[in-house]
Design an enzyme around this catalytic site. Structure first.
Site, PDB file in Angstrom:
ATOM      1  N   ALA A  66       3.234 -35.478 -12.744  1.00 42.63           N
ATOM      2  CA  ALA A  66       3.364 -35.064 -11.349  1.00 42.63           C
ATOM      3  C   ALA A  66       2.830 -33.640 -11.194  1.00 42.63           C
ATOM      4  O   ALA A  66       2.871 -32.842 -12.141  1.00 42.63           O
ATOM      5  CB  ALA A  66       4.827 -35.130 -10.914  1.00 42.63           C
ATOM      6  N   GLY A 110       4.859 -38.091 -15.343  1.00 43.97           N
ATOM      7  CA  GLY A 110       4.653 -39.098 -14.313  1.00 43.97           C
ATOM      8  C   GLY A 110       3.489 -40.020 -14.610  1.00 43.97           C
ATOM      9  O   GLY A 110       3.442 -41.156 -14.127  1.00 43.97           O
ATOM     10  N   GLU A 113       4.970 -42.611 -16.815  1.00 42.82           N
ATOM     11  CA  GLU A 113       5.833 -43.437 -15.962  1.00 42.82           C
ATOM     12  C   GLU A 113       5.005 -44.391 -15.113  1.00 42.82           C
ATOM     13  O   GLU A 113       5.373 -45.551 -14.914  1.00 42.82           O
ATOM     14  CB  GLU A 113       6.698 -42.530 -15.083  1.00 42.82           C
ATOM     15  N   GLU A 133       8.935 -33.424 -19.500  1.00 42.09           N
ATOM     16  CA  GLU A 133       9.584 -32.758 -18.367  1.00 42.09           C
ATOM     17  C   GLU A 133      10.607 -31.706 -18.786  1.00 42.09           C
ATOM     18  O   GLU A 133      10.811 -30.704 -18.080  1.00 42.09           O
ATOM     19  CB  GLU A 133      10.268 -33.803 -17.459  1.00 42.09           C
TER      20      GLU A 133
END
Length: 259
Positions: A66, A110, A113, A133
Site C-alpha cells: 500500500a 498489500g 495480500e 508492515e
C-alpha cells in the site's frame, strides 16, 4: 472504453491481462489504483467472453504494498471511515472467474495480500514475498494475517509477520504459497499458458469449482460439503454438462458454450 491511469487491461479472448502500472511508486496500491482495479474487474466479470484473468506487474516489482505516502496522512478515524483499500481486496476475492497472479521482483505487504486474493500464484525465480508492515508500526490490513496463516501455517506466518522478513519464491512454493516458480522472464508466459488451459474447460464448472474451493476457506467441513453438493447438482442443468459428457462418450473434444 475506460482509460486507466494506474493499470492497463489487455483482452485477448478468452484471457484478460491486468497489469499494475505505477512504476515511479513501485506499483504501490493507492486509492486510485484500487478504484481502477475494481472498475476493471467489474467489467471483466460481466464479459462472458473472458474466462480467466492474469494479474501482473512489472519484471522489477509486482506490487511493493500500500502507498505509505498516502496512508501517512490518515488518522485512525479517517482510515477506518475510508475503509482503506477494502473494496479491492473484496473485489478480487469475490471475482467469479479464476484469477492468476503472475509475480516478479517483489510482492510485499498489500502486494502479497493482493496476490493471495487470487486463485493461483506463479512467480519468477528471485521473487521476494513478505508482509513487512511491522517495520512501519502497523500490521497487515488486507487479510495478510489470515490468508498467509492459512497458506503457510501459524509458525511460518508468525515469523514472517512479526519480523517483517521476506521469503524467496522457492521457499514460498515449498510452503504452498506459490504454485509454480519459473525462470526469470517466463512468469507471465507461464501464467498465460495456465490461464489458457483453464479457459478451455467448461466455464460454469470452473466457476463452481472456484466457488466451492473458496468456500472451504470460510466454512466448516460439513457446510463446505453441502455447498459442493449443491453446486454439483446445479451443473446437471447446464448445456456444458450435456456437451461434456456427450463428447466424452463420443471420444471427441467438447465445445463448451458457458451455458
Amino acid at each position: 472504453m475506460v482509460e486507466y491511469q494506474t493499470i492497463s487491461v489487455v483482452v485477448e479472448k478468452p484471457i484478460a491481462t491486468v497489469k499494475l502500472s505505477r512504476p515511479d511508486a513501485l506499483n504501490a496500491l493507492n486509492a486510485k489504483m484500487a478504484h481502477e482495479l475494481v472498475v476493471a474487474l467489474d467489467s471483466l466479470d460481466a464479459d462472458d467472453s473472458v474466462r480467466c484473468v492474469v494479474l501482473t506487474g512489472s519484471d522489477k516489482v509486482f506490487c511493493a504494498g500500500a502507498d505509505v505516502k498516502e496512508m501517512a496522512q490518515l488518522s485512525a478515524a479517517e482510515i477506518s471511515m475510508a475503509d482503506h483499500l477494502r473494496p479491492v481486496w473484496e473485489r478480487v476475492w469475490r471475482f467469479r472467474k479464476p484469477i492468476i497472479a503472475a509475480l516478479s521482483g517483489y510482492a510485499l505487504g498489500g502486494g502479497l495480500e493482493l496476490a493471495m486474493c487470487c486463485d493461483i500464484i506463479v512467480a519468477s525465480e528471485g521473487t521476494k514475498l513478505g508482509q513487512p508492515e511491522v517495520n512501519i508500526g502497523i500490521i497487515p490490513g488486507g487479510g495478510g494475517t489470515q490468508r498467509l496463516t492459512r497458506a503457510v501455517g501459524k509458525y511460518k506466518a508468525m515469523e514472517m509477520i512479526l519480523t517483517g522478513g521476506m521469503m524467496s519464491a522457492d521457499e514460498a512454493k515449498a510452503h504452498g504459497l506459490v504454485n509454480r516458480v519459473v525462470p526469470t522472464g517466463r512468469y507471465l508466459e507461464e501464467a498465460t499458458k495456465l490461464a489458457s488451459e483453464i479457459a478451455s474447460k467448461a466455464p460454469l464448472a470452473v466457476r463452481s469449482a472456484k466457488q466451492a474451493i473458496a468456500g472451504s476457506q470460510e466454512r466448516g467441513l460439513s457446510e463446505g460439503i453441502e455447498l459442493e453438493r449443491r453446486l454439483f447438482y446445479e451443473l446437471f442443468g447446464s448445456e456444458d454438462r450435456k456437451e461434456g459428457m456427450s463428447a466424452f462418450l463420443e471420444k471427441r473434444k467438447p465445445n463448451f458454450s458457458g451455458r
